[in-house]
Design a protein around this motif. Structure first.
Motif, PDB file in Angstrom:
ATOM      1  N   ILE A   7       0.840  -1.204   0.000  1.00  0.00           N
ATOM      2  CA  ILE A   7       0.000   0.000   0.000  1.00  0.00           C
ATOM      3  C   ILE A   7       0.873   1.251   0.000  1.00  0.00           C
ATOM      4  O   ILE A   7       0.615   2.202  -0.750  1.00  0.00           O
ATOM      5  CB  ILE A   7      -0.967  -0.032   1.196  1.00  0.00           C
ATOM      6  CG1 ILE A   7      -2.020  -1.117   0.986  1.00  0.00           C
ATOM      7  CG2 ILE A   7      -1.628   1.327   1.404  1.00  0.00           C
ATOM      8  CD1 ILE A   7      -2.881  -1.387   2.200  1.00  0.00           C
ATOM      9  N   ALA A   8       1.919   1.260   0.824  1.00  0.00           N
ATOM     10  CA  ALA A   8       2.833   2.412   0.853  1.00  0.00           C
ATOM     11  C   ALA A   8       3.515   2.594  -0.505  1.00  0.00           C
ATOM     12  O   ALA A   8       3.673   3.733  -0.980  1.00  0.00           O
ATOM     13  CB  ALA A   8       3.868   2.226   1.946  1.00  0.00           C
ATOM     14  N   VAL A  64       1.113   4.207  -2.981  1.00  0.00           N
ATOM     15  CA  VAL A  64       0.945   5.634  -2.668  1.00  0.00           C
ATOM     16  C   VAL A  64       2.153   6.427  -3.153  1.00  0.00           C
ATOM     17  O   VAL A  64       2.011   7.517  -3.719  1.00  0.00           O
ATOM     18  CB  VAL A  64       0.709   5.826  -1.151  1.00  0.00           C
ATOM     19  CG1 VAL A  64       0.819   7.288  -0.754  1.00  0.00           C
ATOM     20  CG2 VAL A  64      -0.646   5.265  -0.752  1.00  0.00           C
ATOM     21  N   GLY A  68       2.112   9.290  -6.032  1.00  0.00           N
ATOM     22  CA  GLY A  68       2.643  10.618  -5.707  1.00  0.00           C
ATOM     23  C   GLY A  68       3.713  11.068  -6.687  1.00  0.00           C
ATOM     24  O   GLY A  68       3.739  12.221  -7.117  1.00  0.00           O
TER      25      GLY A  68
END
Length: 94
Positions: A25-26, A29, A33
């Motif tokens: 998940i990180a 993201v 970004g």
């Protein structure tokens, strides 16, 4: 039924799946970004039309932060200023 204790290798596997889910998940993201910051470039827009000197015909095009270049069929690279549209430099390709 009796509540049996959870085996050690199953507990390890459950924790590993939870950690890897968090890392995934990180990572998603971070990738989103980076895409947003890279694609939202604040460079000035290019002109709708570029007048090439001497009736030259464009073969290729590239751009930088404050300039853009047109390669002509006469083996010349014409470098223009992005803000003013003025011809900065002419490079002859041999």
């Amino acid at each position: 039924m009796d509540d049996l204790p959870e085996p050690g290798n199953l507990r390890f596997l459950r924790r590993m799946v939870t950690v890897l889910t968090g890392v995934m998940i990180a990572g998603v993201v971070v990738v989103i970004g980076l895409l947003v910051t890279r694609l939202s470039n604040d460079t000035p827009p290019l002109p709708d039309e570029i007048a090439l000197p001497g009736g030259a015909r464009a073969v290729a095009f590239t751009q930088g932060a404050d300039w853009y270049a047109v390669v002509t069929d006469a083996d010349e690279i014409l470098i223009f200023d992005r803000l003013t549209g003025a011809l900065r430099q002419t490079v002859t390709v041999e």
